[in-house]
Motif scaffolding. Structure first.
Motif, mmCIF file in Angstrom:
data_model
loop_
_atom_site.group_PDB
_atom_site.id
_atom_site.type_symbol
_atom_site.label_atom_id
_atom_site.label_comp_id
_atom_site.label_asym_id
_atom_site.label_seq_id
_atom_site.Cartn_x
_atom_site.Cartn_y
_atom_site.Cartn_z
ATOM 1 N N MET A 121 40.554 59.960 39.221
ATOM 2 C CA MET A 121 39.811 59.747 40.538
ATOM 3 C C MET A 121 39.666 58.358 40.778
ATOM 4 O O MET A 121 39.113 57.572 40.051
ATOM 5 C CB MET A 121 38.349 60.620 40.703
ATOM 6 C CG MET A 121 37.949 60.839 42.301
ATOM 7 S SD MET A 121 36.451 61.599 42.121
ATOM 8 C CE MET A 121 35.293 60.556 41.574
ATOM 9 N N LYS A 122 39.881 57.966 42.308
ATOM 10 C CA LYS A 122 39.791 56.546 42.543
ATOM 11 C C LYS A 122 38.488 56.124 42.779
ATOM 12 O O LYS A 122 37.653 57.029 43.478
ATOM 13 C CB LYS A 122 40.488 56.327 43.925
ATOM 14 C CG LYS A 122 40.448 55.129 44.470
ATOM 15 C CD LYS A 122 41.329 55.078 45.691
ATOM 16 C CE LYS A 122 40.945 54.005 46.727
ATOM 17 N NZ LYS A 122 39.664 54.179 47.291
ATOM 18 N N ASP A 123 37.840 55.027 42.200
ATOM 19 C CA ASP A 123 36.787 54.607 42.529
ATOM 20 C C ASP A 123 36.274 54.127 43.753
ATOM 21 O O ASP A 123 37.262 53.531 44.554
ATOM 22 C CB ASP A 123 36.441 53.408 41.423
ATOM 23 C CG ASP A 123 35.957 53.795 39.984
ATOM 24 O OD1 ASP A 123 35.754 54.823 39.943
ATOM 25 O OD2 ASP A 123 35.960 52.951 39.150
ATOM 26 N N HIS A 124 35.125 54.340 44.264
ATOM 27 C CA HIS A 124 34.896 54.011 45.788
ATOM 28 C C HIS A 124 34.650 52.490 45.895
ATOM 29 O O HIS A 124 34.312 51.827 44.674
ATOM 30 C CB HIS A 124 33.531 54.613 46.274
ATOM 31 C CG HIS A 124 33.709 55.798 46.696
ATOM 32 N ND1 HIS A 124 34.581 56.313 47.459
ATOM 33 C CD2 HIS A 124 33.150 56.965 46.091
ATOM 34 C CE1 HIS A 124 34.316 57.736 47.858
ATOM 35 N NE2 HIS A 124 33.406 57.875 46.958
ATOM 36 N N ILE A 125 34.976 51.668 46.691
ATOM 37 C CA ILE A 125 34.568 50.374 46.930
ATOM 38 C C ILE A 125 33.310 50.116 47.364
ATOM 39 O O ILE A 125 32.723 50.708 48.267
ATOM 40 C CB ILE A 125 35.632 49.847 47.991
ATOM 41 C CG1 ILE A 125 37.114 49.779 47.644
ATOM 42 C CG2 ILE A 125 35.345 48.203 48.400
ATOM 43 C CD1 ILE A 125 38.152 49.391 48.911
ATOM 44 N N ILE A 126 32.625 49.215 46.470
ATOM 45 C CA ILE A 126 31.386 48.880 46.993
ATOM 46 C C ILE A 126 31.503 47.204 47.215
ATOM 47 O O ILE A 126 31.690 46.629 46.081
ATOM 48 C CB ILE A 126 30.215 49.235 46.049
ATOM 49 C CG1 ILE A 126 30.379 50.709 45.815
ATOM 50 C CG2 ILE A 126 28.855 48.783 46.080
ATOM 51 C CD1 ILE A 126 29.491 51.327 44.716
ATOM 52 N N ILE A 127 31.000 46.958 48.333
ATOM 53 C CA ILE A 127 30.743 45.357 48.508
ATOM 54 C C ILE A 127 29.335 44.933 48.774
ATOM 55 O O ILE A 127 28.543 45.519 49.855
ATOM 56 C CB ILE A 127 31.685 44.852 49.793
ATOM 57 C CG1 ILE A 127 33.309 45.328 49.446
ATOM 58 C CG2 ILE A 127 31.606 43.312 50.063
ATOM 59 C CD1 ILE A 127 34.024 44.970 50.593
ATOM 60 N N ALA A 128 28.841 44.089 48.126
ATOM 61 C CA ALA A 128 27.480 43.639 48.163
ATOM 62 C C ALA A 128 27.375 42.264 48.840
ATOM 63 O O ALA A 128 28.171 41.353 48.358
ATOM 64 C CB ALA A 128 26.980 43.512 46.692
ATOM 65 N N ILE A 129 26.515 42.196 49.885
ATOM 66 C CA ILE A 129 26.419 40.869 50.642
ATOM 67 C C ILE A 129 24.947 40.470 50.520
ATOM 68 O O ILE A 129 24.060 41.428 51.410
ATOM 69 C CB ILE A 129 26.941 40.988 52.254
ATOM 70 C CG1 ILE A 129 28.161 41.615 52.186
ATOM 71 C CG2 ILE A 129 26.663 39.543 52.652
ATOM 72 C CD1 ILE A 129 29.352 40.415 52.489
ATOM 73 N N ASP A 130 24.501 39.575 49.855
ATOM 74 C CA ASP A 130 23.162 39.208 49.747
ATOM 75 C C ASP A 130 22.884 37.771 50.504
ATOM 76 O O ASP A 130 23.810 36.971 50.617
ATOM 77 C CB ASP A 130 22.729 39.265 48.227
ATOM 78 C CG ASP A 130 22.550 40.687 47.874
ATOM 79 O OD1 ASP A 130 21.819 41.492 48.364
ATOM 80 O OD2 ASP A 130 23.102 40.793 46.807
ATOM 81 N N GLY A 131 21.756 37.519 50.670
ATOM 82 C CA GLY A 131 21.228 36.043 51.218
ATOM 83 C C GLY A 131 20.112 36.190 51.919
ATOM 84 O O GLY A 131 19.553 37.162 52.225
ATOM 85 N N PRO A 132 19.497 35.042 52.206
ATOM 86 C CA PRO A 132 18.379 34.799 53.148
ATOM 87 C C PRO A 132 18.467 35.338 54.584
ATOM 88 O O PRO A 132 19.633 35.694 54.953
ATOM 89 C CB PRO A 132 17.968 33.300 52.933
ATOM 90 C CG PRO A 132 19.389 32.846 52.849
ATOM 91 C CD PRO A 132 20.264 33.722 52.156
ATOM 92 N N ALA A 133 17.349 35.448 55.268
ATOM 93 C CA ALA A 133 17.355 35.839 56.683
ATOM 94 C C ALA A 133 18.230 34.800 57.526
ATOM 95 O O ALA A 133 18.151 33.699 57.324
ATOM 96 C CB ALA A 133 15.875 35.769 57.097
ATOM 97 N N GLY A 134 18.983 35.621 58.371
ATOM 98 C CA GLY A 134 19.714 34.509 59.452
ATOM 99 C C GLY A 134 21.117 34.070 58.697
ATOM 100 O O GLY A 134 21.669 33.307 59.317
ATOM 101 N N SER A 135 21.369 34.371 57.380
ATOM 102 C CA SER A 135 22.596 33.675 56.999
ATOM 103 C C SER A 135 23.791 34.533 57.370
ATOM 104 O O SER A 135 25.019 33.912 57.022
ATOM 105 C CB SER A 135 22.372 33.660 55.416
ATOM 106 O OG SER A 135 22.493 34.905 55.029
ATOM 107 N N GLY A 136 23.910 35.289 58.136
ATOM 108 C CA GLY A 136 24.932 35.925 59.005
ATOM 109 C C GLY A 136 25.459 37.274 58.152
ATOM 110 O O GLY A 136 26.567 37.803 58.577
ATOM 111 N N LYS A 137 24.661 37.683 57.293
ATOM 112 C CA LYS A 137 25.074 38.798 56.356
ATOM 113 C C LYS A 137 25.496 40.009 57.372
ATOM 114 O O LYS A 137 26.562 40.591 56.966
ATOM 115 C CB LYS A 137 24.042 39.374 55.417
ATOM 116 C CG LYS A 137 23.294 38.442 54.562
ATOM 117 C CD LYS A 137 22.276 38.903 53.706
ATOM 118 C CE LYS A 137 21.235 39.578 54.403
ATOM 119 N NZ LYS A 137 20.387 38.357 54.916
ATOM 120 N N SER A 138 24.496 40.466 58.178
ATOM 121 C CA SER A 138 24.963 41.603 58.971
ATOM 122 C C SER A 138 26.132 41.354 59.780
ATOM 123 O O SER A 138 27.096 42.477 59.990
ATOM 124 C CB SER A 138 23.533 42.087 59.736
ATOM 125 O OG SER A 138 23.371 41.215 60.603
#
Ligand code: DC
Length: 223
Positions: free
Chosen positions: A1-18
């Motif tokens: 079975m193929k693994d799902h892709i999981i991408i993690a984006i962390d950082g402080p408020a307003g760093s453009g993450k969302s």
């Protein structure tokens, strides 16, 4: 079975993450999970029920009595329902902004939400943004990014963000995000920090397109 892709984006408020996470979700056809919105939802609920935010026991008890439902929507992101009411603008209000760091420092709150985040991610290819995604929620994923930017630039972005609360000056926003970052970085449980194996990117001088291209290129290389 193929693994799902999981991408993690962390950082402080307003760093453009969302903004970046949303953009990449669209390009790669991933489910976008905004974990900050979940901590905001709990904070909103605490305030709505007029619980003292410093009363950890009462906040813990509240978790046993609420129905927080997270549902995938047509736009490939998550809608948050609190006791059958969908939360949107309520999550961006000043009181929520002021108290969310404290509420998110409570162990039980984190356990409650981390479990939901993991469950949500089981059936989809996902990109999540937050503070502890690469360090705690999905420490084993190979796609980890830590976005940063100067406090001035982050305040400027928040000021121009259509979703953000209106009526504050850039200076006030800057003070607020610095206060929140300090709290998030210094809390005991799951503090905001770069995972050792995360790719660090200072986005102060970069636009959305450049950051997205950089991340897409890294993902390609890691795949
Ligand atoms: O990303 P945001 O500004 O919406 O996050 C609001 C707060 O929630 C942030 O100050 C810290 C907390 N948070 C957290 O502790 N862990 C996460 N994974 C996401 C957010």
């Amino acid at each position: 079975m193929k693994d799902h892709i999981i991408i993690a984006i962390d950082g402080p408020a307003g760093s453009g993450k969302s903004t970046i996470a949303r953009n990449i979700a669209q390009i790669m056809n991933l489910l976008y999970i905004d974990t900050g919105a979940m901590y905001r939802a709990i904070t909103y609920c605490v305030l709505l029920q007029k619980i003292d935010v410093h009363n950890k026991k009462k906040v813990n008890d509240l978790l046993l009595n609420i129905q927080l439902i997270l549902k995938k929507n047509e736009q490939n992101s998550i809608d948050i329902y609190l006791n059958n009411h969908r939360l949107t603008g309520e999550l961006r209000g000043h009181e929520v902004e002021k108290n969310v760091s404290l509420i998110s420092s409570y162990k039980k709150v984190r356990e409650y939400l981390v479990q939901k985040q993991r469950t949500l991610s089981q059936d989809y290819d996902v990109i999540l943004d937050g503070r502890d995604i690469g360090t705690v929620v999905f420490p084993n994923t190979k796609y980890k990014f830590y976005l940063d930017a100067s406090a001035e630039e982050r305040a400027r972005r928040r000021f121009h963000d259509k979703k953000a609360e209106k009526g504050l000056s850039i200076g006030e926003i800057k003070d607020e995000i610095i206060r929140r970052d300090e709290f998030d970085k210094n809390r005991e449980i799951s503090p905001l920090k770069k995972a050792e194996d995360a790719v660090y990117l200072d986005t102060t001088q970069m636009n959305i397109e450049e950051v997205s291209q950089f991340i897409l290129e890294k993902i390609r290389k890691l795949s």
